[in-house]
Design an enzyme around this catalytic site. Structure first.
Site, mmCIF file in Angstrom:
data_model
loop_
_atom_site.group_PDB
_atom_site.id
_atom_site.type_symbol
_atom_site.label_atom_id
_atom_site.label_comp_id
_atom_site.label_asym_id
_atom_site.label_seq_id
_atom_site.Cartn_x
_atom_site.Cartn_y
_atom_site.Cartn_z
ATOM 1 N N GLN A 27 0.763 -1.165 0.066
ATOM 2 C CA GLN A 27 -0.013 -0.018 -0.132
ATOM 3 C C GLN A 27 0.978 1.286 -0.044
ATOM 4 O O GLN A 27 0.291 2.370 -0.402
ATOM 5 C CB GLN A 27 -1.058 0.197 1.164
ATOM 6 C CG GLN A 27 -1.972 -1.031 1.198
ATOM 7 C CD GLN A 27 -2.771 -1.030 2.630
ATOM 8 O OE1 GLN A 27 -2.115 -1.250 3.607
ATOM 9 N NE2 GLN A 27 -4.040 -0.720 2.841
ATOM 10 N N TYR A 54 7.485 -10.015 5.623
ATOM 11 C CA TYR A 54 6.489 -9.115 5.150
ATOM 12 C C TYR A 54 6.771 -8.686 3.728
ATOM 13 O O TYR A 54 7.878 -8.388 3.372
ATOM 14 C CB TYR A 54 6.564 -7.844 6.045
ATOM 15 C CG TYR A 54 6.235 -7.931 7.641
ATOM 16 C CD1 TYR A 54 5.469 -9.214 7.841
ATOM 17 C CD2 TYR A 54 6.375 -6.793 8.473
ATOM 18 C CE1 TYR A 54 5.077 -9.249 9.064
ATOM 19 C CE2 TYR A 54 6.070 -6.933 9.780
ATOM 20 C CZ TYR A 54 5.421 -8.069 10.229
ATOM 21 O OH TYR A 54 5.042 -8.046 11.330
ATOM 22 N N GLN A 180 6.188 -10.373 21.262
ATOM 23 C CA GLN A 180 5.604 -9.634 20.645
ATOM 24 C C GLN A 180 4.144 -10.444 20.450
ATOM 25 O O GLN A 180 3.927 -11.257 19.591
ATOM 26 C CB GLN A 180 6.251 -9.211 19.223
ATOM 27 C CG GLN A 180 5.321 -8.309 18.462
ATOM 28 C CD GLN A 180 6.053 -7.754 17.199
ATOM 29 O OE1 GLN A 180 5.375 -7.603 16.161
ATOM 30 N NE2 GLN A 180 7.257 -7.289 17.598
ATOM 31 N N ALA A 213 -6.977 -4.397 15.766
ATOM 32 C CA ALA A 213 -7.514 -5.348 15.237
ATOM 33 C C ALA A 213 -7.609 -5.241 13.455
ATOM 34 O O ALA A 213 -8.882 -5.485 13.118
ATOM 35 C CB ALA A 213 -8.770 -5.748 15.839
ATOM 36 N N ASN A 296 -3.319 8.575 15.101
ATOM 37 C CA ASN A 296 -3.187 7.849 16.067
ATOM 38 C C ASN A 296 -2.093 8.089 17.166
ATOM 39 O O ASN A 296 -2.063 7.814 18.314
ATOM 40 C CB ASN A 296 -2.238 6.259 15.333
ATOM 41 C CG ASN A 296 -3.456 6.033 14.506
ATOM 42 O OD1 ASN A 296 -4.623 5.966 14.806
ATOM 43 N ND2 ASN A 296 -2.952 4.968 13.265
HETATM 44 N N1 LIG Z 1 4.562 -10.407 15.491
HETATM 45 C C1 LIG Z 1 3.462 -10.485 14.706
HETATM 46 O O1 LIG Z 1 3.177 -11.680 14.328
HETATM 47 C C2 LIG Z 1 2.659 -9.380 13.967
HETATM 48 C C3 LIG Z 1 1.449 -9.667 13.212
HETATM 49 C C4 LIG Z 1 0.813 -8.557 12.773
HETATM 50 C C5 LIG Z 1 1.579 -7.467 12.972
HETATM 51 N N2 LIG Z 1 2.556 -7.003 13.509
HETATM 52 C C6 LIG Z 1 3.329 -5.769 13.764
HETATM 53 O O2 LIG Z 1 2.370 -4.816 14.273
HETATM 54 C C7 LIG Z 1 2.024 -3.650 13.432
HETATM 55 C C8 LIG Z 1 0.858 -3.069 13.775
HETATM 56 O O3 LIG Z 1 -0.175 -4.080 13.285
HETATM 57 P P1 LIG Z 1 -1.523 -3.824 12.292
HETATM 58 O O4 LIG Z 1 -0.925 -3.066 11.044
HETATM 59 O O5 LIG Z 1 -2.328 -5.162 12.175
HETATM 60 O O6 LIG Z 1 -2.144 -2.832 13.219
HETATM 61 P P2 LIG Z 1 -3.514 -2.286 13.379
HETATM 62 O O7 LIG Z 1 -3.423 -1.062 14.188
HETATM 63 O O8 LIG Z 1 -4.316 -3.418 14.098
HETATM 64 O O9 LIG Z 1 -4.029 -2.005 11.914
HETATM 65 C C9 LIG Z 1 -3.464 -1.070 11.279
HETATM 66 C C10 LIG Z 1 -4.286 -0.566 9.943
HETATM 67 O O10 LIG Z 1 -5.599 -0.030 10.527
HETATM 68 C C11 LIG Z 1 -5.873 0.883 9.370
HETATM 69 N N3 LIG Z 1 -5.887 2.273 10.390
HETATM 70 C C12 LIG Z 1 -4.893 2.641 10.980
HETATM 71 N N4 LIG Z 1 -5.063 3.765 11.789
HETATM 72 C C13 LIG Z 1 -6.259 4.078 11.273
HETATM 73 C C14 LIG Z 1 -7.144 5.444 11.351
HETATM 74 N N5 LIG Z 1 -6.773 6.310 12.361
HETATM 75 N N6 LIG Z 1 -8.231 5.463 11.008
HETATM 76 C C15 LIG Z 1 -8.615 4.580 9.850
HETATM 77 N N7 LIG Z 1 -7.838 3.330 9.864
HETATM 78 C C16 LIG Z 1 -6.801 3.091 10.285
HETATM 79 C C17 LIG Z 1 -4.894 0.866 8.472
HETATM 80 O O11 LIG Z 1 -5.281 -0.009 7.408
HETATM 81 P P3 LIG Z 1 -5.943 0.379 6.079
HETATM 82 O O12 LIG Z 1 -6.128 1.992 5.938
HETATM 83 O O13 LIG Z 1 -5.595 -0.262 4.870
HETATM 84 O O14 LIG Z 1 -7.475 0.008 6.298
HETATM 85 C C18 LIG Z 1 -3.627 0.258 9.084
HETATM 86 O O15 LIG Z 1 -2.702 -0.370 8.268
HETATM 87 C C19 LIG Z 1 2.565 -4.514 12.112
HETATM 88 O O16 LIG Z 1 2.834 -3.220 11.304
HETATM 89 C C20 LIG Z 1 3.555 -5.192 12.354
HETATM 90 O O17 LIG Z 1 4.989 -4.597 12.251
HETATM 91 C C21 LIG Z 1 3.417 -8.347 14.138
#
Ligand SMILES: NC(=O)c1ccc[n+]([C@@H]2O[C@H](COP(=O)([O-])OP(=O)(O)OC[C@H]3O[C@@H](n4cnc5c(N)ncnc54)[C@H](OP(=O)(O)O)[C@@H]3O)[C@@H](O)[C@H]2O)c1
Length: 327
Positions: A27, A54, A180, A213, A296
Site C-alpha cells: 500500500q 512481510y 510480541q 484489530a 494515532n
Molecule cells: N508479530 C506478529 O506476528 C505481528 C503480526 C501482525 C502485525 N505485527 C506488527 O504490528 C504492526 C501493527 O499491526 P497492524 O498493522 O495489524 O495494526 P492495526 O492497528 O491493528 O491495523 C493497522 C491498519 O488499520 C488501519 N488504520 C490505522 N489507523 C487508522 C485510523 N486512524 N483510521 C482508520 N484506519 C486506520 C490501516 O489500514 P487500512 O487503511 O489499509 O484500512 C492500518 O494499516 C505491524 O505493522 C507489524 O509491525 C506483528
C-alpha cells in the site's frame, strides 16, 4: 511521547511505535513510507518494526530505502525484524528456527535494510521441531557478532519462553527479553492470566501488535468494506470475515459513545486502551497513510482520561468479566 523500558533491559521504547506489516510495498511505496515514518518520528516514535516475511522481503527493502532518505542518526531509533516463515518454500528454509536459517535470515535482512545491525530480532513463531537450545545459541551468536542487540519471541507460550530463558541462563547466553503478542480489545489472551504472572516474575517486555484489530476497532467497517482499506486488499481475504463480523461490529458501535465522551476518535481510544496495560512496553501501530499516523499518535493524550470505571465499562461491552480476565 512517553517512553517505557523494554522489560528489564536498559533500552526505552516510545509507548507508540510503528510497523510495516501489510502496508509497506503493498500500500505504501518508499515516498509514502518516508512520510509516515517521518510523521511518527517527529511525534517521538523511536521503534520501527519489520519482518523478513512481510511482502516477501520487500517491506524491509522499502524501510531500508526510507531510512537512507530520512538520514536519521542511527542512535536515535530502533529497528526490528523477525524470522520463522522464511522466504523460500524449501526444506530447512520455511517454518523453522534452525541455526542455518536464522544466520542466513539476519544476513538477508541486514542487506535489504541496508543496516550494519538491527536492534531487535524476534523468533516470529515457536518452532516445535528445532531444539530450543539450537535457536537460543543462534540468537546469542547473532548478538555476539553485533548483527542484533536484543532478541525476543512472538506468540510463544509462557512455558516456551521460560524454557528459552533457562537454557540461556544455564549457558550464560543472551536471554530473550521481549514478547510480541497480538493485543487489542478483542484479543487479550497473551496479556492476561498466566502471562501476567510471567511478565511480572521475569520482567519480560512486550511490543504488542494489531492494536486496532487490523482496522476493525476504527469503526470504518460498520457500513461494509470500504475501498482502499485492508479488508479490500487482494490476498487478505482471510481477514474479511473478522472485519465484517456482526457481533464484533456491534461491540465497536457500543464503543463510539465512550470515545465521544472522552473527546477522542475510536482509533485513539483503542490504542490508549492498550497503553493502560502496565505489561505493554509499546503499542506497534500500523497505517496505510500519513493522516492515520497523525491521528494515532494523539492516542497518548487519551491514556490518562481512561479511568478504572471506564475500563470496566469497556470490559462489559466486550463481555469480559474481571474473573475471566484474571484466569
Ligand atoms: N508479530 C506478529 O506476528 C505481528 C503480526 C501482525 C502485525 N505485527 C506488527 O504490528 C504492526 C501493527 O499491526 P497492524 O498493522 O495489524 O495494526 P492495526 O492497528 O491493528 O491495523 C493497522 C491498519 O488499520 C488501519 N488504520 C490505522 N489507523 C487508522 C485510523 N486512524 N483510521 C482508520 N484506519 C486506520 C490501516 O489500514 P487500512 O487503511 O489499509 O484500512 C492500518 O494499516 C505491524 O505493522 C507489524 O509491525 C506483528
Amino acid at each position: 511521547m512517553k517512553y517505557r523500558h523494554l522489560g528489564r533491559t536498559g533500552i526505552q521504547v516510545s509507548e507508540l511505535s510503528f510497523g510495516s506489516w501489510v502496508t509497506f510495498h503493498n500500500q505504501a511505496d518508499v515516498k509514502a513510507a518516508v512520510d509516515m515514518m517521518a510523521a511518527a518520528y517527529e511525534a517521538g516514535v523511536n521503534f520501527f518494526d519489520n519482518a523478513e516475511v512481510y511482502a516477501g522481503g520487500k517491506s524491509e527493502t522499502v524501510m531500508g530505502n526510507a531510512l537512507k532518505k530520512l538520514k536519521w542518526r542511527r542512535g536515535s531509533y530502533l529497528i526490528s525484524t523477525k524470522f520463522y516463515w522464511g522466504l523460500h518454500n524449501n526444506v530447512n528454509e520455511k517454518n523453522t528456527l534452525n541455526r542455518k536459517r536464522l544466520i542466513e535470515g539476519i544476513n538477508g535482512s541486514l542487506e535489504r535494510l541496508e543496516l550494519d545491525y538491527v536492534d531487535l530480532i524476534y523468533c516470529h513463531r515457536p518452532d516445535k521441531t528445532t531444539p530450543v537450545e539450537e535457536t537460543v545459541w543462534a540468537m546469542h551468536n547473532i548478538i555476539e557478532w553485533g548483527k542484533a542487540l536484543y532478541w525476543g519471541t512472538s506468540e510463544w507460550s509462557a512455558s516456551e519462553i521460560v524454557q528459552a530463558i533457562e537454557i540461556a541462563e544455564r549457558h550464560h547466553l543472551h536471554k530473550p527479553v521481549v514478547e510480541q503478542p497480538e493485543y487489542n480489545m478483542f484479543e487479550r489472551r497473551r496479556l492476561t492470566g498466566d502471562y501476567e504472572r510471567f511478565y511480572k516474575d521475569y520482567g519480560y517486555g512486550t511490543t504488542i501488535w494489531s492494536p486496532l484489530a487490523s482496522g476493525l476497532l476504527t469503526g470504518k467497517y460498520q457500513g461494509g468494506i470500504p475501498e482502499n482499506s485492508r479488508g479490500s486488499l487482494n490476498g487478505y481475504d482471510w481477514l474479511k470475515d473478522n472485519l465484517t463480523d456482526k457481533e464484533k461490529l456491534a461491540k465497536v458501535a457500543a464503543l463510539e459513545p465512550v470515545a465521544k465522551e472522552l473527546g477522542c476518535t475510536l482509533p485513539q481510544l483503542a490504542l490508549a486502551w492498550c497503553l493502560k496495560n502496565p505489561f505493554v512496553s509499546t503499542v506497534i501501530t500500523g497505517a496505510s497513510r500519513v493522516e492515520q499516523v497523525h491521528e494515532n499518535m494523539k492516542a497518548s493524550e487519551v491514556v490518562d482520561k481512561i479511568t478504572p470505571e471506564l475500563l470496566a465499562r469497556i470490559d462489559n461491552i466486550f463481555g469480559v468479566t474481571k474473573e475471566e480476565d484474571d484466569d
